[in-house]
Design an enzyme around this catalytic site. Sequence first.
Site, PDB file in Angstrom:
ATOM      1  N   LYS A 165      11.951 -28.706 -17.709  1.00  0.00           N
ATOM      2  CA  LYS A 165      11.108 -28.607 -18.500  1.00  0.00           C
ATOM      3  C   LYS A 165      10.106 -29.889 -18.008  1.00  0.00           C
ATOM      4  O   LYS A 165       8.938 -30.614 -18.822  1.00  0.00           O
ATOM      5  CB  LYS A 165      11.388 -28.880 -20.678  1.00  0.00           C
ATOM      6  CG  LYS A 165      11.396 -27.088 -21.018  1.00  0.00           C
ATOM      7  CD  LYS A 165      11.527 -27.214 -21.735  1.00  0.00           C
ATOM      8  CE  LYS A 165      11.758 -25.361 -21.998  1.00  0.00           C
ATOM      9  NZ  LYS A 165      13.442 -25.356 -21.652  1.00  0.00           N
TER      10      LYS A 165
HETATM   11  C1  LIG Z   1      13.393 -23.733 -20.726  1.00  0.00           C
HETATM   12  C2  LIG Z   1      14.413 -23.258 -20.009  1.00  0.00           C
HETATM   13  C3  LIG Z   1      14.461 -22.086 -19.562  1.00  0.00           C
HETATM   14  C4  LIG Z   1      13.685 -20.512 -20.683  1.00  0.00           C
HETATM   15  O1  LIG Z   1      12.356 -21.351 -19.662  1.00  0.00           O
HETATM   16  P1  LIG Z   1      10.925 -20.564 -20.431  1.00  0.00           P
HETATM   17  O2  LIG Z   1       9.931 -21.292 -19.664  1.00  0.00           O
HETATM   18  O3  LIG Z   1      10.965 -20.164 -21.805  1.00  0.00           O
HETATM   19  O4  LIG Z   1      11.150 -19.060 -20.219  1.00  0.00           O
HETATM   20  C5  LIG Z   1      15.578 -22.029 -18.748  1.00  0.00           C
HETATM   21  N1  LIG Z   1      16.025 -23.108 -18.139  1.00  0.00           N
HETATM   22  C6  LIG Z   1      16.700 -24.327 -18.962  1.00  0.00           C
HETATM   23  C7  LIG Z   1      17.439 -25.493 -17.954  1.00  0.00           C
HETATM   24  C8  LIG Z   1      15.489 -24.086 -20.069  1.00  0.00           C
HETATM   25  O5  LIG Z   1      15.783 -25.556 -19.717  1.00  0.00           O
END
Ligand SMILES: *Cc1c(COP(=O)(O)O)cnc(C)c1O
Length: 474
Positions: free
Chosen positions: A117
């Site tokens: 993120k």
């Molecule tokens: C947020 C997240 C995901 C999922 O991503 P999306 O965009 O919600 O599909 C997968 N792995 C980690 C470590 C995350 O922080």
Amino acid sequence: MLYLSTRGHADRKHFCDILLEGLASDGGLYLPEHYPQIDDARLTALRKVYAEQGYAALAYEILSLYIDDIPADDLRALCAKTYTKEVFGTDAIVPVRQLENNLYIEALSNGPTLAFKDMAMQLLGNLFEYELNRRGEELNILGATSGDTGSAAEYAMRGKKGVRVFMTSPHGRMSPFQQAQMFSLQDENIHNLAIEGVFDDCQDIVKAVSNDHAFKAKYKIGTVNSINWARLLAQVVYYFAGYLQVTKHNFEKVSFTVPSGNFGNICAGHVARQMGLPIAQLVVATNENDVLDEFFRTGVYQVRGSANTYETSSPSMDISKASNFERFIFDLVGRDGERTRQLFAEGVAKDGKFDLSRDEVFQDAAMKYGFVSGKSTHADRLATIKDCYERLGQMIDTHTADGVKVAREHLGAEPMIVLETALPIKFAATIEEALGRQPDRPAKFEGIEDLPKRVVVMPADVEQVKAYIQQHCD
Ligand SMILES: *Cc1c(COP(=O)(O)O)cnc(C)c1O
């Protein structure tokens, strides 16, 4: 470039107008009116830019196709300021490594909070600061987190002018590492509110504050959730970077496997593919919360109730519905806003589901858009982590393990790139369960649990949270 809503509203907006907004006024999500096309000559040019000038320059090239209301020099500077070795650990920013044979891992998790993120949120922080300054406005971001999203937002907004963050989290329920990451931030514009309750109580507080329209307007309350188009757009860049690292020629294709929850990450892959990036398949990997896997197998999208939403060892994928999914469905039904509105505002909102199994567009998900899926469980996760470590010498986190497990079920002739969405240190208990040892800790996180903490504990009471915001806005 103008943006439209997936539910068919006639409004068209520029990038900076939707940057600070959440949903469109009709409840839909924003998408560009069309996807700019990258033809062979352009892809060759991008290959050169990436090789000679690096990730930030590549990011500028992609972003500038979608953003026409920030002057080119400013946008270039924002990209250069965001994607640095200092913040993301390497010059490559998203280095790809081989796991075995045709299977690769693209590291998206070397930013400040060790999860993917950061890739989008760091850019969002700089874009917010830029646009708020240009407008002479302020923004107070109110959020609820059980871990990942909250810390990525705080690390993106720390020290930014015009932005304050008020982040609620369930008191005593995050891991010591997660608490340390968030609460050790000493920046004055970052406020951690530990709520005596569970995550749902935090979310209820955020909803209650947002529904108080007078308060929301007076205190300029906003959010940074995963439906924000700017976040999705920032993620498109690393699909290009992954492709360019693994291929030498534009006629080569690759596939991506993406550990998925809210469908934000893989939706960026869909956008890249629609732009013409030579992607064969987009593989959706879910954990036990398999609403997306169910859709791509059966054509039925059925959201889960709380009794059927499980707490798993890949917790960032524990979702009951996928908040970005509407973007893909809009494209799947031929960009028919009225149809999309029916599916979501009637189907999902009223019956908790829609069923495209007998609709001919469902075949397009795989045939035309390259989507396939698979699911991974706790036992799969442990086995995959163990196999990668003991046989291949690589330690991967629980979410990435879900990706590797599912990727192996979809290997084809072309290279398969699994997106690494977090580092093992964030999920130490499961790594220990799989390997009987603690994960490695990056040097900058040594002793983080012992740092002084900046956090206020309060009861799950909307009025007290409002009073706190009020006090800290003047
Ligand atoms: C947020 C997240 C995901 C999922 O991503 P999306 O965009 O919600 O599909 C997968 N792995 C980690 C470590 C995350 O922080």
